[in-house]
Design an enzyme around this catalytic site. Structure first.
Site, mmCIF file in Angstrom:
data_model
loop_
_atom_site.group_PDB
_atom_site.id
_atom_site.type_symbol
_atom_site.label_atom_id
_atom_site.label_comp_id
_atom_site.label_asym_id
_atom_site.label_seq_id
_atom_site.Cartn_x
_atom_site.Cartn_y
_atom_site.Cartn_z
ATOM 1 N N ARG A 104 0.848 -1.196 0.000
ATOM 2 C CA ARG A 104 0.000 0.000 0.000
ATOM 3 C C ARG A 104 0.872 1.230 0.000
ATOM 4 N NH1 ARG A 104 -5.985 0.042 0.634
ATOM 5 N NH2 ARG A 104 -6.193 -2.003 -0.298
ATOM 6 N N THR A 108 -1.010 7.547 -0.695
ATOM 7 C CA THR A 108 -2.296 7.468 -1.403
ATOM 8 C C THR A 108 -3.177 6.335 -0.874
ATOM 9 O OG1 THR A 108 -1.468 5.898 -3.035
ATOM 10 C CG2 THR A 108 -1.153 8.236 -3.531
ATOM 11 N N ASP A 200 4.711 -13.747 12.653
ATOM 12 C CA ASP A 200 4.889 -13.325 11.258
ATOM 13 C C ASP A 200 5.241 -14.556 10.410
ATOM 14 O OD1 ASP A 200 5.941 -10.487 9.618
ATOM 15 O OD2 ASP A 200 6.360 -12.476 8.812
ATOM 16 N N ASP A 203 8.507 -14.289 8.248
ATOM 17 C CA ASP A 203 9.731 -14.395 9.058
ATOM 18 C C ASP A 203 9.958 -15.829 9.522
ATOM 19 O OD1 ASP A 203 10.470 -11.782 8.815
ATOM 20 O OD2 ASP A 203 9.653 -11.137 10.748
HETATM 21 N N1 URA Z 1 0.829 -11.512 8.677
HETATM 22 C C1 URA Z 1 1.468 -12.442 9.433
HETATM 23 O O1 URA Z 1 2.437 -13.046 8.975
HETATM 24 N N2 URA Z 1 1.028 -12.676 10.674
HETATM 25 C C2 URA Z 1 -0.034 -12.038 11.210
HETATM 26 O O2 URA Z 1 -0.409 -12.330 12.352
HETATM 27 C C3 URA Z 1 -0.689 -11.078 10.419
HETATM 28 C C4 URA Z 1 -0.243 -10.836 9.158
#
Ligand code: URA
Length: 209
Positions: A104, A108, A200, A203
């Site tokens: 994003r 904008t 995440d 990650d």
């Molecule tokens: N993206 C992720 O990898 N984990 C989340 O909890 C939310 C978005």
């Protein structure tokens, strides 16, 4: 209205527990995501049409069935979606794979596609958009818009975990898109993480932080 399917298969749920566990290391996390993606692909393809064929067995001619030629396309959203592609392809090896990367624009708030490469015949394919986490729904929503803009007609969305907020966004903007999940979690936190979630996904798949 788009349907939401949450797969309660015991193997999917068992593996999901170890995917969520913060003590699961990168190698095992990646393997488990791969396995869950494969098991989810098995469930998602339940409604693929079949055709009757004849096959010569060592004994006689048998009436049997093959897939009726519906072409599949997989579209992982960069980067975490990539972690699920091999698992799905184990069951659907003929699927073509496109990639979508978006962010994003902070000024904008419009989606910017920084990478998109798709099979040329997406309008003829049953597309499965893949992203392990459906959080705010922003990326999946924008990716589906991008695909529709390029002619895609049949789209499904496959995620491991979703927050209700993300599901609502997809149902609102893309009521034609069915959503397939291993779990529907409670909510998003103030940082946009799914709670309880798994952290995440990108990650944890790629060992970054
Ligand atoms: N993206 C992720 O990898 N984990 C989340 O909890 C939310 C978005």
């Amino acid at each position: 209205m788009g349907n939401v399917f949450v797969f309660d298969h015991p193997l999917i749920q068992h593996k999901l527990t170890y995917i969520r566990d913060k003590n699961t290391g990168t190698k095992e996390f990646r393997e488990l995501v791969d396995e869950v993606a494969m098991l989810m692909a098995f469930e998602i393809t339940r409604d693929l049409p079949l055709q009757e064929v004849e096959v010569e067995t060592p004994v006689t001619i048998a009436k049997s069935k093959t897939l009726a030629g519906k072409k599949i396309g997989l579209v992982p959203i960069l980067r975490a979606g990539i972690g699920m592609v091999d698992g799905v392809r184990k069951l659907i090896p003929a699927a073509k794979v496109g990639h979508v990367g978006l962010y994003r624009d902070p000024e904008t708030l419009k989606p910017v596609e920084y990478y998109i490469k798709l099979p040329s015949d997406i309008n003829e394919r049953e597309l499965i958009v893949i992203d392990p986490m459906l959080a705010t729904g922003g990326s999946a929503n924008d990716a589906i818009h991008s695909l529709k803009k390029r002619g895609a007609k049949n789209i499904r969305l496959m995620c491991i975990i979703a927050a209700p907020e993300g599901v609502e966004v997809i149902k609102r903007d893309h009521p034609d898109v069915d959503i397939y999940l291993a779990a529907m979690d409670e909510k998003l936190d103030d940082h946009g993480y799914i709670v309880p979630g798994l952290g995440d996904a990108g990650d944890r798949l790629f060992g970054t932080k």
